[in-house]
Structures are given as C-alpha cells and as structure tokens.
Design a protein around this motif. Sequence first.
Motif, PDB file in Angstrom:
ATOM      1  N   ALA A  41     -46.392 -77.827  17.526  1.00 45.15           N
ATOM      2  CA  ALA A  41     -45.784 -78.124  18.830  1.00 45.15           C
ATOM      3  C   ALA A  41     -45.443 -76.809  19.530  1.00 45.15           C
ATOM      4  CB  ALA A  41     -44.565 -79.019  18.659  1.00 45.15           C
ATOM      5  N   THR A  42     -44.167 -76.567  19.845  1.00 45.68           N
ATOM      6  CA  THR A  42     -43.778 -75.341  20.551  1.00 45.68           C
ATOM      7  C   THR A  42     -43.246 -74.274  19.596  1.00 45.68           C
ATOM      8  OG1 THR A  42     -41.584 -76.267  20.980  1.00 45.68           O
ATOM      9  CG2 THR A  42     -43.263 -76.554  22.688  1.00 45.68           C
ATOM     10  N   GLY A  43     -43.367 -74.519  18.286  1.00 47.34           N
ATOM     11  CA  GLY A  43     -42.915 -73.538  17.303  1.00 47.34           C
ATOM     12  C   GLY A  43     -43.790 -72.295  17.344  1.00 47.34           C
ATOM     13  N   SER A  44     -43.165 -71.125  17.249  1.00 52.80           N
ATOM     14  CA  SER A  44     -43.898 -69.864  17.333  1.00 52.80           C
ATOM     15  C   SER A  44     -43.133 -68.768  16.609  1.00 52.80           C
ATOM     16  CB  SER A  44     -44.091 -69.465  18.803  1.00 52.80           C
ATOM     17  OG  SER A  44     -44.540 -68.131  18.918  1.00 52.80           O
ATOM     18  N   GLY A  45     -43.871 -67.812  16.043  1.00 50.99           N
ATOM     19  CA  GLY A  45     -43.242 -66.662  15.404  1.00 50.99           C
ATOM     20  C   GLY A  45     -42.402 -65.856  16.376  1.00 50.99           C
ATOM     21  N   PHE A  46     -42.687 -66.004  17.675  1.00 50.83           N
ATOM     22  CA  PHE A  46     -41.892 -65.325  18.701  1.00 50.83           C
ATOM     23  C   PHE A  46     -40.428 -65.748  18.605  1.00 50.83           C
ATOM     24  CE2 PHE A  46     -40.099 -65.270  23.031  1.00 50.83           C
ATOM     25  CZ  PHE A  46     -40.311 -63.943  23.373  1.00 50.83           C
ATOM     26  N   GLN A  47     -40.178 -66.927  18.045  1.00 48.11           N
ATOM     27  CA  GLN A  47     -38.831 -67.469  17.944  1.00 48.11           C
ATOM     28  C   GLN A  47     -38.122 -67.065  16.655  1.00 48.11           C
ATOM     29  OE1 GLN A  47     -40.028 -71.518  18.165  1.00 48.11           O
ATOM     30  NE2 GLN A  47     -40.802 -71.328  20.252  1.00 48.11           N
ATOM     31  N   SER A  48     -38.712 -66.168  15.888  1.00 52.45           N
ATOM     32  CA  SER A  48     -38.071 -65.716  14.650  1.00 52.45           C
ATOM     33  C   SER A  48     -36.849 -64.861  14.981  1.00 52.45           C
ATOM     34  CB  SER A  48     -39.054 -64.903  13.808  1.00 52.45           C
ATOM     35  OG  SER A  48     -38.373 -64.227  12.759  1.00 52.45           O
ATOM     36  N   SER A  49     -35.675 -65.370  14.670  1.00 49.70           N
ATOM     37  CA  SER A  49     -34.450 -64.618  14.965  1.00 49.70           C
ATOM     38  C   SER A  49     -34.335 -63.380  14.074  1.00 49.70           C
ATOM     39  CB  SER A  49     -33.233 -65.517  14.775  1.00 49.70           C
ATOM     40  OG  SER A  49     -33.114 -65.951  13.424  1.00 49.70           O
ATOM     41  N   GLN A  50     -34.864 -63.466  12.854  1.00 48.63           N
ATOM     42  CA  GLN A  50     -34.779 -62.305  11.961  1.00 48.63           C
ATOM     43  C   GLN A  50     -35.692 -61.174  12.439  1.00 48.63           C
ATOM     44  OE1 GLN A  50     -33.314 -63.326   7.644  1.00 48.63           O
ATOM     45  NE2 GLN A  50     -35.431 -63.948   7.890  1.00 48.63           N
ATOM     46  N   TYR A  51     -36.861 -61.524  12.934  1.00 45.92           N
ATOM     47  CA  TYR A  51     -37.727 -60.483  13.483  1.00 45.92           C
ATOM     48  C   TYR A  51     -37.046 -59.820  14.670  1.00 45.92           C
ATOM     49  CZ  TYR A  51     -41.543 -58.168  15.887  1.00 45.92           C
ATOM     50  OH  TYR A  51     -42.314 -57.217  16.517  1.00 45.92           O
ATOM     51  N   ARG A  52     -36.414 -60.626  15.528  1.00 46.06           N
ATOM     52  CA  ARG A  52     -35.717 -60.055  16.682  1.00 46.06           C
ATOM     53  C   ARG A  52     -34.562 -59.177  16.231  1.00 46.06           C
ATOM     54  NH1 ARG A  52     -38.621 -59.254  20.105  1.00 46.06           N
ATOM     55  NH2 ARG A  52     -39.408 -61.372  19.870  1.00 46.06           N
ATOM     56  N   ALA A  53     -33.882 -59.584  15.156  1.00 51.93           N
ATOM     57  CA  ALA A  53     -32.779 -58.780  14.628  1.00 51.93           C
ATOM     58  C   ALA A  53     -33.278 -57.418  14.159  1.00 51.93           C
ATOM     59  CB  ALA A  53     -32.093 -59.514  13.477  1.00 51.93           C
ATOM     60  N   VAL A  54     -34.430 -57.405  13.475  1.00 49.36           N
ATOM     61  CA  VAL A  54     -34.996 -56.133  13.012  1.00 49.36           C
ATOM     62  C   VAL A  54     -35.337 -55.241  14.197  1.00 49.36           C
ATOM     63  CG1 VAL A  54     -36.983 -55.083  11.860  1.00 49.36           C
ATOM     64  CG2 VAL A  54     -35.834 -57.049  10.823  1.00 49.36           C
ATOM     65  N   GLU A  55     -35.944 -55.808  15.231  1.00 46.67           N
ATOM     66  CA  GLU A  55     -36.273 -54.999  16.405  1.00 46.67           C
ATOM     67  C   GLU A  55     -35.006 -54.438  17.057  1.00 46.67           C
ATOM     68  OE1 GLU A  55     -39.097 -56.107  19.293  1.00 46.67           O
ATOM     69  OE2 GLU A  55     -40.627 -55.457  17.858  1.00 46.67           O
ATOM     70  N   PHE A  56     -33.953 -55.236  17.161  1.00 45.35           N
ATOM     71  CA  PHE A  56     -32.696 -54.743  17.724  1.00 45.35           C
ATOM     72  C   PHE A  56     -32.126 -53.619  16.860  1.00 45.35           C
ATOM     73  CE2 PHE A  56     -31.119 -58.617  20.406  1.00 45.35           C
ATOM     74  CZ  PHE A  56     -32.247 -58.523  21.186  1.00 45.35           C
ATOM     75  N   MET A  57     -32.187 -53.789  15.548  1.00 50.17           N
ATOM     76  CA  MET A  57     -31.619 -52.789  14.640  1.00 50.17           C
ATOM     77  C   MET A  57     -32.398 -51.482  14.677  1.00 50.17           C
ATOM     78  SD  MET A  57     -30.621 -55.170  11.370  1.00 50.17           S
ATOM     79  CE  MET A  57     -29.527 -53.987  10.568  1.00 50.17           C
ATOM     80  N   LEU A  58     -33.694 -51.570  14.993  1.00 47.90           N
ATOM     81  CA  LEU A  58     -34.505 -50.359  15.094  1.00 47.90           C
ATOM     82  C   LEU A  58     -34.467 -49.757  16.496  1.00 47.90           C
ATOM     83  CD1 LEU A  58     -37.623 -51.291  12.924  1.00 47.90           C
ATOM     84  CD2 LEU A  58     -35.720 -49.794  12.325  1.00 47.90           C
ATOM     85  N   GLY A  59     -33.876 -50.487  17.462  1.00 51.19           N
ATOM     86  CA  GLY A  59     -33.670 -49.898  18.779  1.00 51.19           C
ATOM     87  C   GLY A  59     -34.373 -50.564  19.932  1.00 51.19           C
ATOM     88  N   ASN A  60     -35.209 -51.583  19.662  1.00 48.76           N
ATOM     89  CA  ASN A  60     -35.888 -52.271  20.762  1.00 48.76           C
ATOM     90  C   ASN A  60     -34.954 -53.340  21.311  1.00 48.76           C
ATOM     91  OD1 ASN A  60     -37.732 -53.276  22.584  1.00 48.76           O
ATOM     92  ND2 ASN A  60     -38.982 -54.325  21.055  1.00 48.76           N
ATOM     93  N   LYS A  61     -33.934 -52.897  22.047  1.00 45.26           N
ATOM     94  CA  LYS A  61     -32.913 -53.797  22.585  1.00 45.26           C
ATOM     95  C   LYS A  61     -33.449 -54.467  23.856  1.00 45.26           C
ATOM     96  CE  LYS A  61     -29.603 -52.353  19.717  1.00 45.26           C
ATOM     97  NZ  LYS A  61     -28.344 -51.752  20.189  1.00 45.26           N
TER      98      LYS A  61
END
Length: 312
Positions: free
Chosen positions: A136-156
């Motif tokens: 359906a509308t599920g996507s890896g783009f919605q991975s909160s942990q991946y987003r957390a890693v990007e934020f922690m590495l600086g891609n705010k």
Amino acid sequence: MSSDSDAPAPEADPVARHTRSRRHLEDDIERDFGENLSYGAYLDLPTLLSAQHPRSTPAQHDELLFIIQHQTTELWLKLVIHELTSARALLAADDHRQALKRIARVKHIQASMTEQWSVLATLTPSEYARFRAYLATGSGFQSSQYRAVEFMLGNKNAAMLPVFAHDPQVHDELSRLLHEPSLYDEVLAWLARRGHAVPEEVLGRDLSQPYTAHPGVVDVFSRIYADPEQHWAEYETAEELVDLEDNFQVWRFRHLKTVERIIGSKRGTGGSSGVPFLRRALELTFFPELYDVRSAIQDLAPQGYHGGEGRG
C-alpha cells in the motif's frame, strides 16, 4: 612407487562412514533449564520470529525475503543509533578514543547493511510485482530510525517531521534529535576545546538547521592535515568521519541500484519519485569541510625536491 597396501583402508562399518558428521552432546551441556535462562528466552526468539506477517493473498513465496530484509535493517539501525548516541556523549566528555571505538563499530554495521542489498537483489521484478500492491503506502522513506540516524549525523530537516505526525512518540523523539548536537557538532566542539579556532558562529549555530560549510572550519582541518603527527587525534578522528560518510554513500548507492534493478523508473510505494529521489540523496554530505579540505591541501613535496618535468 606405492602399492595398493599403502592406500587407506575403506571404512569397515558403512553406518559409521555415513554418520561421522553427527555431533554428540558433551556431558556438561545443559539439557534441563528449569528456571535458568535459555538462548531462545534471552533473545526473545518467540517474539522475534513471529514478527513476520506476509500480507499477500494467495501467499507469495518471496514476500518473506522482503520483510526479513527490512526488519534486519531496522535492527542494525537500532544498534547504529545506540553507538552514535554513545559516541556523541563520549566526545562531549573529551573521551575521543572510546568515541572512535563506537564509530568503528558503526562502520562494520554499515558494511553488513550494504552487503544485505545483494540478498534483496535476488528478487526479480516479476516476483516483487506479485506482492508489491500489498505494501500500500508503506515505504522505507517512513523509517523513523533511518531518519534518526540522518539527524544524528547532521542531515537535519524539520520538513521530515510531519511524515511521523501519526506517531506522537516517534515524532517527539525525532524533534528532540533535531534540536540536539549532531556527531559533527560534537566533533567541532571537541576541536574548539583542544585549542583549534572553530568559528563562534559555527559553535553557536541553531542546531535544528542543516549544517552549512564554513571556510573557517576548512582552515582548521587544513592545519590538522598539514601536520598529522602534531594533531594525530584530530587527524584520526577526521578520517574516521570520512570513512563513516563514505560507507553511508556506498549504502545509498547500493540501495539506489537495487531499487532500480527491481522496479526501474516506477514511483515509490510511499509517493516518492523512486530512483530519482534516491539519486538526489547521493549529493548529500554530512561533513562538508572534510571534503572541501582535500581541495585546499597543498601538495607536500619532500624537502629539497624541486619538481619539474623529466629531461631526456
């Protein structure tokens, strides 16, 4: 010359010959656990192994591969977050050696995550098409942990937060990370405490905003790279960060090529443009000055060497 008598004798007992791979339990191996903790209980395997729920009807053989691939990635991301959280805290406490140990572990995790794409790449377009609609509308783009890693590495990027508005707990966690120092912020603060002239506007910037490269930081790294022996701790830390980013880009590239191999130019299930969206991500960088400094470093010739073209 050898004779037939020199050859090893065939196994006399045919049953024994076919059971030599059987492993016998040693006397001291646990058999009755009682109230003791078993391997399966320690890892909570009943929960872990019951968390795969294919949705296709009729059930498609290859959907389990897709689910396990992504669940495994989420487990690795959980560990990456754990290690990066510790690395940031250690740098804030001026313990760069232990921080680099954490970063080194993240690098090995990244290698495992990248290699996993080769497993998913065994999924052919026709096999994926049989169950893709069930995402359906599920996507890896919605991975909160991946987003957390990007934020922690600086891609705010605060614009990512509304994607997680449906889950207040996740939304609040990402909002917290958005306003906390990234790993790079902690490295720059550590450099300043070691006497390097990191610009004040960099140290005091709004941490919720994307990091912008600053020529003053390039100057700091230029001095470090010009004299690695004098600044070995800083030099080593910089190179570890470059490894970290390089590994991340390799992971992104393998992601891109795997998606391209399976769905071609189709749009992503979550509404993204698919491959073009992933390709744009390859232009992102976490530690821009560590790449800018490579253009700023002057060629260092051995003392007494004057260069010049060879003469015949």
